[in-house]
Design an enzyme around this catalytic site. Sequence first.
Site, mmCIF file in Angstrom:
data_model
loop_
_atom_site.group_PDB
_atom_site.id
_atom_site.type_symbol
_atom_site.label_atom_id
_atom_site.label_comp_id
_atom_site.label_asym_id
_atom_site.label_seq_id
_atom_site.Cartn_x
_atom_site.Cartn_y
_atom_site.Cartn_z
ATOM 1 N N ARG A 166 34.200 58.098 38.777
ATOM 2 C CA ARG A 166 34.042 57.051 37.885
ATOM 3 C C ARG A 166 35.393 56.214 37.559
ATOM 4 N NH1 ARG A 166 33.954 57.396 31.641
ATOM 5 N NH2 ARG A 166 32.284 55.966 31.120
ATOM 6 N N ILE A 202 31.275 50.251 30.493
ATOM 7 C CA ILE A 202 30.639 51.178 31.651
ATOM 8 C C ILE A 202 29.856 52.372 30.653
ATOM 9 C CG2 ILE A 202 33.019 52.303 31.782
ATOM 10 C CD1 ILE A 202 32.087 53.237 34.431
ATOM 11 N N SER A 203 28.979 52.762 30.799
ATOM 12 C CA SER A 203 28.412 53.668 29.950
ATOM 13 C C SER A 203 28.849 55.127 29.719
ATOM 14 C CB SER A 203 26.752 53.704 30.190
ATOM 15 O OG SER A 203 26.083 52.656 30.132
ATOM 16 N N GLN A 204 28.790 55.757 28.641
ATOM 17 C CA GLN A 204 28.867 57.237 28.636
ATOM 18 C C GLN A 204 28.440 58.062 29.761
ATOM 19 O OE1 GLN A 204 27.085 58.551 24.910
ATOM 20 N NE2 GLN A 204 27.816 60.702 25.154
#
Length: 234
Positions: free
Chosen positions: A57, A83-85
């Site tokens: 990530r 950017i998503s969790q």
Amino acid sequence: MKSRLLTLSLYLLLAASVPCYGSDNNREARQQMVETQIRARGVTNPKVLSAMNKVERHRFVHPNMVPDAYIDSPLPIGHGQTISQPYIVAYMTELLDPRPGDVVLEVGTGSGYQAAVLAEIVKHVYTIELIKPLAQDARKRLASLGYKNITVRTGDGYQGWPEKAPFDAIMVTAAADHIPPPLVEQLKPGRRLVIPVGSTPLTQELIIVEKKKDGSTIQRSVLPVRFVPLRRKN
């Protein structure tokens, strides 16, 4: 000699300031992320867990955000996008029920992180991003990481990607105020569309759309969520 020592000291100082993408710390942080944020919260699909453990990530966030890459939170990536969790990425991927031979459409490429996670599981990912600089950066980033089964396109994701349809699964990573009919049309019967729906951050629900063989759909809400809005071309 003094000049050489000064040059070496400067080199070491600069090297220390560059994020160490391949460090053991990042691997350990990623493993901890999977165990404490994802597996512990009920995601059990082994392919999804493996993909989340493999995709780095920190490669998909701004360099200033690298120390926070594995925290349980969305992070800004510029242009008003995030950017998503990690948990949401894993949960939506599991809901999609991806299979090794699948061809998947993603709407909302962002930094490319979700596409990379999907690409670890499926045959090919077609992903659309409306914001041109984000699409360009994601394309370069994914290519540099060796992903040959991801195709990035700049465009209006509401319209899907008719030339490559039908898709085995479709994921939307921005909130629409309704389910886009073109995406339902481009989904294969018997498969799923996963999409956040809601006109405001306080009204969004994560929806699974299952398409039946006769073309009708079954919809169910699974979780309140907060996503950036799905943008469209004017």
